[in-house]
Enzyme design. Structure first.
Site, PDB file in Angstrom:
ATOM      1  N   HIS A   1     -40.435 -15.965  -8.181  1.00  0.00           N
ATOM      2  CA  HIS A   1     -40.829 -15.647  -9.727  1.00  0.00           C
ATOM      3  C   HIS A   1     -40.916 -17.394 -10.339  1.00  0.00           C
ATOM      4  O   HIS A   1     -39.972 -17.906 -10.212  1.00  0.00           O
ATOM      5  CB  HIS A   1     -39.639 -14.829 -10.097  1.00  0.00           C
ATOM      6  CG  HIS A   1     -39.936 -14.920 -11.983  1.00  0.00           C
ATOM      7  ND1 HIS A   1     -39.114 -15.004 -12.797  1.00  0.00           N
ATOM      8  CD2 HIS A   1     -41.026 -14.213 -12.446  1.00  0.00           C
ATOM      9  CE1 HIS A   1     -39.466 -14.724 -13.974  1.00  0.00           C
ATOM     10  NE2 HIS A   1     -40.640 -14.227 -13.721  1.00  0.00           N
TER      11      HIS A   1
ATOM     12  N   HIS B   1     -45.005 -20.642 -18.971  1.00  0.00           N
ATOM     13  CA  HIS B   1     -44.616 -19.177 -19.145  1.00  0.00           C
ATOM     14  C   HIS B   1     -44.630 -18.925 -20.553  1.00  0.00           C
ATOM     15  O   HIS B   1     -45.523 -18.211 -20.972  1.00  0.00           O
ATOM     16  CB  HIS B   1     -43.366 -18.754 -18.415  1.00  0.00           C
ATOM     17  CG  HIS B   1     -43.125 -17.344 -18.969  1.00  0.00           C
ATOM     18  ND1 HIS B   1     -42.255 -16.923 -19.764  1.00  0.00           N
ATOM     19  CD2 HIS B   1     -43.577 -16.118 -18.433  1.00  0.00           C
ATOM     20  CE1 HIS B   1     -42.125 -15.841 -20.101  1.00  0.00           C
ATOM     21  NE2 HIS B   1     -42.917 -15.344 -19.290  1.00  0.00           N
TER      22      HIS B   1
END
Length: 276
Positions: free
Chosen positions: A41, A85
């Site tokens: 991730h 992100h």
């Protein structure tokens, strides 16, 4: 007669539900490169942030370990496709403001978590990956979705490695269905209450993947919680099962059994755990 009408209503609701949940079933050749793997991730970053998320160092560590990677892309003010992100820079760079309010040159001047790492371009990540492992590329939603989709696709087409795309925004997933049907695409989703800022009906639709008929995802990437019946129904109809984000090695075996792809962080699972 009332019973007949009630039965008709039930049948109609069932058919509408079936229509709304309908995913696209990916061909074996399309899903094979991604199936049965663990994906780091935002790269193989570390809890102490010495290797920051979505950094070239994190992606390099993931490649060296043999993992696939998940990463996030969005646009800078001057239209460059960068890997980051959050909508804002506050948490990771300790800078106030949105990512898309800064030029690439400005973004490159900011430190990731106080390290020497900087916000990378998608092309820089491609250089690190070098076709050695598959990637899940999440497109972040924003005011310039079409521009992001077009520029990202242009860059992806020039990359010889394996990649698929996903987004929380069904409009982005639909864009790829219409403009790049040969690229494996997924709908990111979470429980309805996770969608803050959305009206109640919007939270319900997104959380229960009822936009599938419109954007035809080939996989559902759902939060690491008990999946709603609607999500499991879409999976039963052929959507690949993807979970994010696994954080507990003790739970890894169960998640790998229940899912076709696992997005993980902060532990080191097997690289590949099952085959087609």
């Amino acid at each position: 007669m009332v019973i007949v009408y009630l039965l008709l209503v039930v049948v109609l609701l069932f058919l509408l539900r079936e229509f709304a949940l309908r995913p696209a079933v990916p061909a074996m050749s399309l899903k094979a490169p991604f199936y049965g793997r663990n994906y780091a991730h935002r790269g193989l970053h570390t809890p102490d942030k010495k290797v920051p998320e979505n950094s070239l160092a994190a992606f390099r560590r993931a490649v060296d370990a043999g993992y696939g990677v998940e990463l996030d892309i969005q646009l800078s003010q001057d239209g460059q496709v960068v890997v980051f992100h959050d909508d804002t820079l506050d948490r990771v760079c300790q800078v106030k403001g949105r990512v898309d309010a800064f030029t690439l040159k400005q973004l490159k001047s900011f430190s990731l978590c106080g390290t020497t790492e900087r916000i990378p371009l998608l092309t820089e990540v491609f250089e690190v990956m070098d076709g050695k492992a598959p990637m899940i590329i999440e497109l972040k939603t924003g005011p310039r979705n079409r521009e992001l989709c077009e520029k990202a696709l242009r860059l992806m087409r020039s990359y010889p490695g394996k990649f698929c795309i996903e987004s929380f925004d069904p409009r982005i997933v639909r864009w790829f269905w219409k403009n790049a049907p040969d690229i494996l695409r997924g709908q990111l989703a979470a429980l309805p209450e996770s969608y803050t800022g959305e009206p109640k009906i919007g939270r319900f639709i997104l959380g229960h993947v009822l936009s599938n008929f419109w954007c035809r995802p080939q996989f559902i990437a759902y939060d690491n919680v008990k999946k709603p019946l609607s999500v499991r129904a879409a999976e039963a109809r052929g959507a690949l099962r993807v979970v994010w984000t696994a954080r507990d090695l003790a739970d890894a075996k169960r998640l790998e059994q229940e899912n076709d792809m696992v997005i993980f962080e902060f532990y080191t699972p097997a690289v590949q755990y099952k085959n087609l």
